[in-house]
Design an enzyme around this catalytic site. Structure first.
Site, PDB file in Angstrom:
ATOM      1  N   GLY A  23       0.901  -6.014   2.185  1.00  0.00           N
ATOM      2  CA  GLY A  23       1.037  -6.147   0.750  1.00  0.00           C
ATOM      3  C   GLY A  23      -0.191  -5.743  -0.037  1.00  0.00           C
ATOM      4  O   GLY A  23      -0.117  -5.576  -1.254  1.00  0.00           O
ATOM      5  N   SER A  24      -1.307  -5.553   0.631  1.00  0.00           N
ATOM      6  CA  SER A  24      -2.564  -5.232  -0.034  1.00  0.00           C
ATOM      7  C   SER A  24      -2.703  -3.729  -0.272  1.00  0.00           C
ATOM      8  O   SER A  24      -2.736  -2.953   0.690  1.00  0.00           O
ATOM      9  CB  SER A  24      -3.742  -5.719   0.823  1.00  0.00           C
ATOM     10  OG  SER A  24      -4.944  -5.108   0.422  1.00  0.00           O
ATOM     11  N   PRO A  25      -2.818  -3.268  -1.531  1.00  0.00           N
ATOM     12  CA  PRO A  25      -3.042  -1.845  -1.776  1.00  0.00           C
ATOM     13  C   PRO A  25      -4.303  -1.304  -1.103  1.00  0.00           C
ATOM     14  O   PRO A  25      -4.268  -0.201  -0.546  1.00  0.00           O
ATOM     15  CB  PRO A  25      -3.123  -1.758  -3.305  1.00  0.00           C
ATOM     16  CG  PRO A  25      -2.336  -2.914  -3.789  1.00  0.00           C
ATOM     17  CD  PRO A  25      -2.599  -4.014  -2.802  1.00  0.00           C
TER      18      PRO A  25
ATOM     19  N   ARG B 289      -3.484  -0.547   2.444  1.00  0.00           N
ATOM     20  CA  ARG B 289      -2.633   0.640   2.597  1.00  0.00           C
ATOM     21  C   ARG B 289      -3.401   1.923   2.328  1.00  0.00           C
ATOM     22  O   ARG B 289      -3.113   2.957   2.927  1.00  0.00           O
ATOM     23  CB  ARG B 289      -1.407   0.520   1.691  1.00  0.00           C
ATOM     24  CG  ARG B 289      -0.373  -0.454   2.239  1.00  0.00           C
ATOM     25  CD  ARG B 289       0.899  -0.508   1.402  1.00  0.00           C
ATOM     26  NE  ARG B 289       0.793  -1.499   0.342  1.00  0.00           N
ATOM     27  CZ  ARG B 289       0.712  -1.243  -0.944  1.00  0.00           C
ATOM     28  NH1 ARG B 289       0.719   0.032  -1.362  1.00  0.00           N
ATOM     29  NH2 ARG B 289       0.632  -2.215  -1.829  1.00  0.00           N
TER      30      ARG B 289
END
Length: 220
Positions: free
Chosen positions: A11-13, A16
């Site tokens: 969920g962490s940009p 990613r």
């Protein structure tokens, strides 16, 4: 090459963005999920890696590095066959850095403000001013793409990965309308055609997007 281990959560940009860089470089790595909701980032063994208790964290055969911007520039500098993703030329690098600073200082915080309201405060009512700040960031990103296909010039760079990882989550709060942001909308579509996009970013968005959709947020 030593063993690469990435600690993070999908969920962490920032996480990613690192996965996008790793895939672009064709690097193998072990991925260890850190469950932030369960507080795993506060356990003593993780704090030994990163006393700031944030993700991502990269372990390159014993060399520990945190902050996605530092990690991505390090990965390119050490492992890339050329410098296109993070140029050595000072002027080209300065342009990439400017985009990275804009992402970390403006684009990401604008979306985090909305995300915090909806998910952390469990408040489905988002003030119009927060959406307006996000729209301003979109407008400026669209300007960055005025004369080039990518955010920092004619070549793909880590600046594209950082902004992509952020925006693909924020679009569920504010759509990137082609009529308003034509260059930015076109850039998103080009980025989604990268062969590693879906595995590195697209599929990893699903859990966070489900959480956002379940809140049925509205602008007030």
């Amino acid at each position: 090459m030593g063993k690469l281990t990435l600690y993070g959560i999908d969920g962490s940009p920032p996480v990613r963005s690192v996965i996008l860089t790793l895939r672009a470089l064709g690097l193998d790595f072990e991925y260890k999920v850190v469950n932030l909701q369960a507080g795993e980032q506060l356990k003593p063994e993780f704090l030994k890696l990163n006393p700031l208790h944030t993700v991502p964290v990269l372990d390159d055969d014993g060399f520990i590095l945190y902050d996605s911007h530092a990690i991505n520039s390090y990965l390119v500098g050490k492992f890339s066959k050329d410098d296109s993703l993070y140029p050595r030329d000072l002027q080209k690098r300065a342009l990439v850095d400017q985009r990275l600073f804009y992402e970390s200082g403006t684009v990401a915080p604008a979306g985090v403000e909305v995300m915090y309201t909806v998910l952390r405060q469990d408040n489905p009512e988002v003030p119009q001013a927060k959406i307006d700040a996000l729209a301003e960031a979109y407008k400026n990103l669209n300007l960055f793409l005025k004369d080039s296909d990518f955010l920092a010039g004619d070549n793909l760079t880590i600046a594209d990965f950082h902004v992509l990882a952020v925006l693909t989550g924020w679009v569920y709060f504010l759509e990137i309308e082609p009529s308003k942001y034509p260059r930015l909308a076109g850039w998103i579509q080009r980025m989604k055609r990268l062969p590693y996009y879906e595995e590195a970013n697209g599929a990893r968005l699903e859990l966070i997007l489900q959480l956002i959709k379940a809140k049925n947020f509205k602008i007030v």
